[in-house]
Design an enzyme around this catalytic site. Structure first.
Site, mmCIF file in Angstrom:
data_model
loop_
_atom_site.group_PDB
_atom_site.id
_atom_site.type_symbol
_atom_site.label_atom_id
_atom_site.label_comp_id
_atom_site.label_asym_id
_atom_site.label_seq_id
_atom_site.Cartn_x
_atom_site.Cartn_y
_atom_site.Cartn_z
ATOM 1 N N VAL A 1 0.833 -3.921 3.797
ATOM 2 C CA VAL A 1 0.715 -5.248 4.407
ATOM 3 C C VAL A 1 1.972 -6.115 4.228
ATOM 4 C CG1 VAL A 1 -1.813 -5.345 4.345
ATOM 5 C CG2 VAL A 1 -0.504 -6.236 2.404
ATOM 6 N N LYS B 1 0.764 3.652 -2.837
ATOM 7 C CA LYS B 1 -0.350 4.602 -3.037
ATOM 8 C C LYS B 1 0.125 6.047 -2.856
ATOM 9 C CE LYS B 1 -3.725 1.122 -1.728
ATOM 10 N NZ LYS B 1 -4.201 0.294 -0.642
ATOM 11 N N TYR C 1 -1.424 -1.730 -10.796
ATOM 12 C CA TYR C 1 -1.503 -1.614 -9.332
ATOM 13 C C TYR C 1 -0.773 -2.794 -8.668
ATOM 14 C CZ TYR C 1 -3.626 -1.985 -4.687
ATOM 15 O OH TYR C 1 -3.818 -2.125 -3.331
ATOM 16 N N SER D 1 0.794 -1.244 0.000
ATOM 17 C CA SER D 1 0.000 0.000 0.000
ATOM 18 C C SER D 1 0.817 1.280 0.000
ATOM 19 C CB SER D 1 -0.880 0.023 1.245
ATOM 20 O OG SER D 1 -2.220 -0.110 0.897
ATOM 21 N N TYR E 1 -4.624 2.717 7.510
ATOM 22 C CA TYR E 1 -5.854 1.924 7.420
ATOM 23 C C TYR E 1 -6.905 2.485 8.376
ATOM 24 C CZ TYR E 1 -2.558 -1.167 5.075
ATOM 25 O OH TYR E 1 -1.605 -1.673 4.241
HETATM 26 N N1 GLU Z 1 -1.686 -5.424 -2.789
HETATM 27 C C1 GLU Z 1 -2.430 -5.318 -1.583
HETATM 28 C C2 GLU Z 1 -3.907 -5.393 -1.872
HETATM 29 O O1 GLU Z 1 -4.368 -4.737 -2.742
HETATM 30 C C3 GLU Z 1 -2.073 -4.032 -0.901
HETATM 31 C C4 GLU Z 1 -2.714 -3.950 0.409
HETATM 32 C C5 GLU Z 1 -2.044 -3.074 1.399
HETATM 33 O O2 GLU Z 1 -0.848 -3.049 1.591
HETATM 34 O O3 GLU Z 1 -2.820 -2.399 2.073
HETATM 35 O O4 GLU Z 1 -4.616 -6.110 -1.251
#
Ligand code: GLU
Length: 307
Positions: A256, A65, A186, A62, A238
């Protein structure tokens, strides 16, 4: 002084590792060793202080992002970006589809999966994966970042929820590009292999107003950096972002894969790596190490004492 505090923060964070668990909904991530913990601090005057597993590579997840949002703000501008995504904390899990279907056509913010997928939809016509990889290397001050093929494959094989988000956005005419290609990009960005040092580098560029501290090159405008850090502060951890803002008070983004990237205005970039996660998906060792550092060095943005 910084050395000693960093070591103590790392030791404090280690005590919590057994309270969490590694992510396994992407099978390849389930292979991570939960006892890893690395902490790296970089300051604008060129100092690096680090402890533990700072050379261990793991995937950005994530945290990409942040880079996507920064690239989109640079390329498309503030108004266009925020006509596609909102700026509000969602209070839901990162991969939730709920509010997207019931409350709003636009994703709540760029730090949840729906928001990032929409941002990548904006980037895809202009940037190939290789362009974004170059950008990530520059902004993380790490030329060794590459795609982790095994994690990428694993993400792609288990990524139907993200494809569902893409198709929902497409059904609302918010995502205009090709869903499968957008989501694939992504997955690739989530699967970039970094270290705690790369995250400290990214945090430092953001702390330094978007200017690379070593070569003086401006990578991001001041307005981009301000916007990115604000959204990290309100939405970066989160659905624990509110608690983290109160307890730690530093703009942070977690992934994650076990990384947390933190940016302390004008003072330092901090990267942590610890794949043992709390129930929201944040690194449990990294989060506690940051809380310790914030308390000891007065890094909270509303701390009236200075460090
Ligand atoms: N590739 C993970 C997903 O889309 C990223 C999630 C994350 O790190 O929050 O589920």
């Amino acid at each position: 002084m910084l050395q000693e505090t960093a070591k103590a923060a790392w030791e404090y964070g280690r005590q919590f590792l057994m309270n969490g668990r590694v992510a396994d909904y992407i099978p390849e991530l389930g292979k991570a060793n939960p006892v890893y913990l690395g902490l790296c601090i970089k300051t604008p005057d060129g100092k690096t202080v680090e402890y533990g597993d700072v050379e261990q590579r793991f995937t950005m997840q994530s945290i990409c992002k942040v880079v996507c949002l920064a690239a989109a703000l640079q390329q498309e501008g503030f108004d266009k970006v925020f006509s596609h995504v909102m700026m509000e904390p969602s209070g839901d899990a990162f991969n939730s589809i709920l509010k997207l279907d019931t409350a709003s056509n636009r994703p709540f913010n760029p730090m949840i999966n729906a928001g990032a997928i929409e941002i990548i939809n904006l980037l895809a016509p202009t940037f190939a994966f290789s362009d974004l990889l170059e950008f990530v290397r520059a902004i993380c001050m790490d030329d060794d970042i590459v795609l982790d093929e095994a994690v990428y494959r694993s993400e792609s094989e288990t990524g139907d929820r993200n494809r569902a988000i893409g198709y929902l956005l497409k059904s609302k005419d918010v995502l205009t590009g090709d869903v499968l290609q957008t989501v694939d990009l992504y997955f690739k960005l989530c699967s970039l292999s970094i270290t705690a040092r790369s995250l400290a580098g990214l945090g430092l560029v953001l702390a330094n107003g978007g200017v690379h501290p070593e070569n003086g090159i401006r990578l991001l405008s001041a307005q981009t950096v301000r916007t990115v850090k604000t959204l990290m502060f309100t939405c970066g951890m989160y659905d624990r972002s509110g608690e983290f803002a109160v307890r730690v008070g530093i703009p942070c983004k977690s992934g994650v894969g076990g990384g947390i990237m933190a940016s302390v205005e004008n003072r330092m970039g901090i990267g942590t790596f610890g794949p043992s996660l709390d129930e929201k998906g944040n690194s449990i060792g990294g989060g506690h190490a940051l809380e310790y550092l914030s308390r000891e060095l007065h890094l909270h943005i509303f701390d009236s004492e200075t460090g």
